[in-house]
Design an enzyme around this catalytic site. Structure first.
Site, short mmCIF file in Angstrom:
data_model
loop_
_atom_site.label_atom_id
_atom_site.label_comp_id
_atom_site.label_asym_id
_atom_site.label_seq_id
_atom_site.Cartn_x
_atom_site.Cartn_y
_atom_site.Cartn_z
N SER A 58 0.87 -1.18 0.00
CA SER A 58 0.00 0.00 0.00
C SER A 58 0.90 1.23 0.00
O SER A 58 2.09 1.13 0.33
CB SER A 58 -0.86 -0.01 1.27
OG SER A 58 -1.49 1.24 1.46
N TYR B 287 -2.15 -1.44 10.25
CA TYR B 287 -2.10 -1.57 8.78
C TYR B 287 -0.76 -1.08 8.25
O TYR B 287 -0.13 -1.74 7.42
CB TYR B 287 -3.25 -0.77 8.19
CG TYR B 287 -3.44 -0.94 6.69
CD1 TYR B 287 -4.02 -2.10 6.17
CD2 TYR B 287 -3.07 0.06 5.80
CE1 TYR B 287 -4.21 -2.25 4.80
CE2 TYR B 287 -3.27 -0.08 4.43
CZ TYR B 287 -3.85 -1.23 3.94
OH TYR B 287 -4.04 -1.39 2.59
N1 NAD Z 1 -8.73 -0.23 -1.18
C1 NAD Z 1 -7.67 0.55 -0.93
O1 NAD Z 1 -7.81 1.77 -0.78
C2 NAD Z 1 -6.28 -0.05 -0.90
C3 NAD Z 1 -5.17 0.81 -1.02
C4 NAD Z 1 -3.89 0.26 -1.01
C5 NAD Z 1 -3.72 -1.09 -0.86
N2 NAD Z 1 -4.80 -1.92 -0.72
C6 NAD Z 1 -4.56 -3.36 -0.58
O2 NAD Z 1 -5.08 -4.02 -1.72
C7 NAD Z 1 -5.42 -5.37 -1.39
C8 NAD Z 1 -6.84 -5.67 -1.90
O3 NAD Z 1 -7.77 -4.87 -1.22
P1 NAD Z 1 -9.18 -4.39 -1.84
O4 NAD Z 1 -9.15 -2.90 -1.83
O5 NAD Z 1 -9.45 -5.11 -3.10
O6 NAD Z 1 -10.16 -4.86 -0.65
P2 NAD Z 1 -11.45 -5.82 -0.65
O7 NAD Z 1 -11.89 -5.88 0.75
O8 NAD Z 1 -12.44 -5.34 -1.67
O9 NAD Z 1 -10.89 -7.22 -1.15
C9 NAD Z 1 -10.07 -8.00 -0.34
C10 NAD Z 1 -10.39 -9.46 -0.58
O10 NAD Z 1 -9.50 -10.24 0.24
C11 NAD Z 1 -10.26 -11.25 0.85
N3 NAD Z 1 -9.60 -11.65 2.11
C12 NAD Z 1 -9.40 -10.88 3.20
N4 NAD Z 1 -8.84 -11.60 4.18
C13 NAD Z 1 -8.69 -12.87 3.69
C14 NAD Z 1 -8.17 -14.06 4.24
N5 NAD Z 1 -7.73 -14.13 5.50
N6 NAD Z 1 -8.13 -15.16 3.46
C15 NAD Z 1 -8.60 -15.13 2.18
N7 NAD Z 1 -9.12 -14.02 1.62
C16 NAD Z 1 -9.17 -12.90 2.38
C17 NAD Z 1 -11.62 -10.66 1.09
O11 NAD Z 1 -12.62 -11.67 1.27
C18 NAD Z 1 -11.83 -9.80 -0.16
O12 NAD Z 1 -12.48 -10.51 -1.18
C19 NAD Z 1 -5.27 -5.47 0.12
O13 NAD Z 1 -4.03 -6.09 0.42
C20 NAD Z 1 -5.27 -4.02 0.57
O14 NAD Z 1 -4.61 -3.85 1.79
C21 NAD Z 1 -6.08 -1.42 -0.74
#
Ligand code: NAD
Length: 271
Positions: free
Chosen positions: A155, A168
């Protein structure tokens, strides 16, 4: 078959929705088959809605519509045995593994004095141990294939501190370090390992619930609000924007890029 990752197979965690689904679709558009993993169940400590089995089925449908093969598994990335069993079985079905995208993660924003031991443990076990588990389950198959690309989703909070996110931020700096550490040892197998550092992305994680918590926290310390500002004049990005970065790192276009941070961050980490 043509495409920037034609003939390759990609393991993607957190693939039911959000960025994980976008990675599955983007890689499939460019010729990859997919192993899609997601827990599809309530996530520990989080306020936003969880992914469902129907979400994972939709990812399967979208990849199949592109005439690519996909094997899906519903499991928790914190469970290394389950992950190994699923990945080994899927690789036997699809024939190989070339790309690992460790994307599953959670985010539980809160002012530092409202973070509980449970929130801290849930964040570290999902975002750090879960990523380590994913590499441990996938890397042996890349060694067997004679090379590959491992992409760890960190991130902007893994490059620059983001306030009201102590667990986080700690987890995402750890992911960044983990990518470099794996890159050193896996290089002799022609395996590249990089971390990806998006700014805010329009997914359920970054939903109204998260904005509300951050807004309340910023009201208590408004000086820190500016730390979330992007240099480019955008509020946030879309999952497909991050998928383009993942595709680049998965493809042969990045053959000599390893142990690096790649940031589709709209410049937030320099603001
Ligand atoms: N959304 C943001 O603003 C943002 C910004 C920077 C980085 N990220 C990172 O991007 C990645 C994806 O996030 P996103 O925004 O798509 O969120 P999201 O919540 O839409 O998707 C995350 C997915 O991971 C799955 N998941 C979570 N914990 C799990 C586990 N223990 N086992 C199996 N599956 C699991 C969830 O069920 C979900 O489908 C994450 O690592 C997040 O930290 C997100």
């Amino acid at each position: 078959m043509t495409g920037r990752v034609a003939g390759k197979v990609a393991l993607i965690t957190g693939a039911a929705r959000g960025q994980g689904r976008a990675h599955a679709v983007r890689l499939a558009q460019e010729g990859a088959d997919v192993i899609a993993v997601d827990v599809c169940a309530p996530l520990p400590s989080v306020a936003y809605d969880s992914a469902t089995p129907e979400d994972l089925e939709e990812t399967v449908r979208l990849v199949e519509k592109l005439d690519r093969r996909i094997v899906s598994a519903q499991l928790d990335v914190r469970d290394l045995d389950a992950l190994r069993t699923a990945v080994d079985g899927a690789v036997a079905d699809l024939g190989r593994l070339d790309i690992v995208v460790a994307n599953a993660g959670i985010c539980v924003p809160a002012p530092w004095d409202q973070v509980t031991p449970t929130i801290f443990d849930d964040t570290i076990s999902t975002n750090v141990t879960g990523v380590w588990n994913t590499v441990m389950a996938g890397a042996p198959h890349l060694v067997a294939a004679g090379g590959g690309s491992i992409i760890l989703i960190s991130s902007a909070a893994g490059l620059k501190v983001q306030p009201f996110m102590v667990p986080y931020t700690a987890s995402k700096f750890a992911v960044r370090g983990m990518a470099k550490a794996f890159a050193a040892e896996l290089a002799k197998h022609h395996i590249r390992v990089n971390s990806v550092h998006p700014t805010g992305v329009n997914t359920p994680m970054g939903s109204g619930d998260m904005q509300a918590v951050l807004g309340a926290a910023m009201a208590g310390d408004p000086r820190l609000g500016g730390m979330f500002t992007n240099l480019l004049p955008v509020q946030g990005t879309e999952p497909s924007d991050v998928a383009d970065t993942v595709l680049f790192l998965a493809s042969d276009e990045s053959t000599f890029i390893t142990a690096h941070e790649v940031a589709p961050d709209a410049g937030v980490t320099e603001f």
